[in-house]
Design a protein around this motif. Structure first.
Motif, PDB file in Angstrom:
ATOM      1  N   LEU A  18       0.833  -1.206   0.000  1.00  0.00           N
ATOM      2  CA  LEU A  18       0.000   0.000   0.000  1.00  0.00           C
ATOM      3  C   LEU A  18       0.865   1.253   0.000  1.00  0.00           C
ATOM      4  O   LEU A  18       0.595   2.209  -0.728  1.00  0.00           O
ATOM      5  N   TYR A  19       1.920   1.238   0.803  1.00  0.00           N
ATOM      6  CA  TYR A  19       2.822   2.396   0.862  1.00  0.00           C
ATOM      7  C   TYR A  19       3.492   2.623  -0.488  1.00  0.00           C
ATOM      8  O   TYR A  19       3.515   3.738  -1.002  1.00  0.00           O
ATOM      9  N   GLU A  20       4.019   1.556  -1.060  1.00  0.00           N
ATOM     10  CA  GLU A  20       4.709   1.687  -2.345  1.00  0.00           C
ATOM     11  C   GLU A  20       3.763   2.095  -3.472  1.00  0.00           C
ATOM     12  O   GLU A  20       4.145   2.781  -4.409  1.00  0.00           O
ATOM     13  N   THR A  21       2.506   1.693  -3.392  1.00  0.00           N
ATOM     14  CA  THR A  21       1.536   1.990  -4.443  1.00  0.00           C
ATOM     15  C   THR A  21       0.893   3.360  -4.289  1.00  0.00           C
ATOM     16  O   THR A  21       0.695   4.066  -5.270  1.00  0.00           O
ATOM     17  N   TYR A  22       0.562   3.769  -3.051  1.00  0.00           N
ATOM     18  CA  TYR A  22      -0.270   4.951  -2.864  1.00  0.00           C
ATOM     19  C   TYR A  22       0.393   6.139  -2.176  1.00  0.00           C
ATOM     20  O   TYR A  22      -0.159   7.242  -2.234  1.00  0.00           O
ATOM     21  N   ALA A  23       1.526   5.953  -1.506  1.00  0.00           N
ATOM     22  CA  ALA A  23       2.147   7.079  -0.812  1.00  0.00           C
ATOM     23  C   ALA A  23       2.699   8.063  -1.836  1.00  0.00           C
ATOM     24  O   ALA A  23       3.400   7.680  -2.771  1.00  0.00           O
ATOM     25  N   VAL A  24       2.345   9.319  -1.674  1.00  0.00           N
ATOM     26  CA  VAL A  24       2.777  10.363  -2.592  1.00  0.00           C
ATOM     27  C   VAL A  24       3.408  11.488  -1.775  1.00  0.00           C
ATOM     28  O   VAL A  24       2.733  12.103  -0.947  1.00  0.00           O
ATOM     29  N   SER A  98      -6.513   2.913   6.076  1.00  0.00           N
ATOM     30  CA  SER A  98      -6.518   2.644   4.627  1.00  0.00           C
ATOM     31  C   SER A  98      -7.810   1.961   4.191  1.00  0.00           C
ATOM     32  O   SER A  98      -7.808   1.040   3.378  1.00  0.00           O
ATOM     33  N   ILE A 101      -8.484   1.312   0.336  1.00  0.00           N
ATOM     34  CA  ILE A 101      -7.435   0.796  -0.547  1.00  0.00           C
ATOM     35  C   ILE A 101      -6.845  -0.529  -0.089  1.00  0.00           C
ATOM     36  O   ILE A 101      -6.115  -1.162  -0.850  1.00  0.00           O
ATOM     37  N   ASP A 102      -7.144  -0.963   1.133  1.00  0.00           N
ATOM     38  CA  ASP A 102      -6.566  -2.238   1.572  1.00  0.00           C
ATOM     39  C   ASP A 102      -7.496  -3.399   1.214  1.00  0.00           C
ATOM     40  O   ASP A 102      -8.535  -3.212   0.586  1.00  0.00           O
ATOM     41  N   TRP A 105     -11.494  -3.416   1.489  1.00  0.00           N
ATOM     42  CA  TRP A 105     -12.253  -2.334   0.853  1.00  0.00           C
ATOM     43  C   TRP A 105     -13.697  -2.712   0.538  1.00  0.00           C
ATOM     44  O   TRP A 105     -14.581  -1.866   0.524  1.00  0.00           O
TER      45      TRP A 105
END
Length: 120
Positions: A18-24, A98, A101-102, A105
């Motif tokens: 989730l971090y790698e996909t959604y963290a901006v 989350s 997104i987890d 959902w």
């Protein structure tokens, strides 16, 4: 070693994904605007809680959300509940921040869809 009680609602692997996909990476200005909205009458984050034209509102909180805990979600609900529009709140057990997104959902989607169907 990370304390697992802070992230018990998703696995370590899912949290990393989730971090790698959604963290901006982004500027903190919007967060600070929201945090100080009660003290700044000119903030861009101000919400018109008295707008009589808004539709039904469902506030969904995760029981284990440490980013926006129940106290904050419930305070938002109480503020919006003064609006003449329909306002409800629900807390999803065992869920964190989350929500949409987890891997859980679908529970959130079902909760929201059930709410919407009552008013369509």
């Amino acid at each position: 070693m990370r304390d697992s009680r802070w992230c018990a609602w998703v696995t370590e692997a899912e949290a990393k994904d989730l971090y790698e996909t959604y963290a901006v990476p982004a500027p903190g200005a919007p967060l600070f605007q929201a945090a100080t909205a009660n003290f700044n009458p000119w903030t861009e984050a101000k919400v018109d809680t008295e707008n009589p034209d808004r539709g039904p509102l469902l506030v969904i909180s995760g029981e284990k959300d440490h980013t926006v805990p129940w106290a904050i979600a419930n305070a938002s609900y109480k503020r919006q509940a003064k609006n003449p529009g329909i306002t409800e709140i629900t807390e999803l057990p065992g869920r964190g921040h989350s929500l949409i997104i987890d891997s859980g959902w679908r529970e959130v989607a079902t909760t929201a869809l059930d709410f919407v169907r009552r008013f369509v």
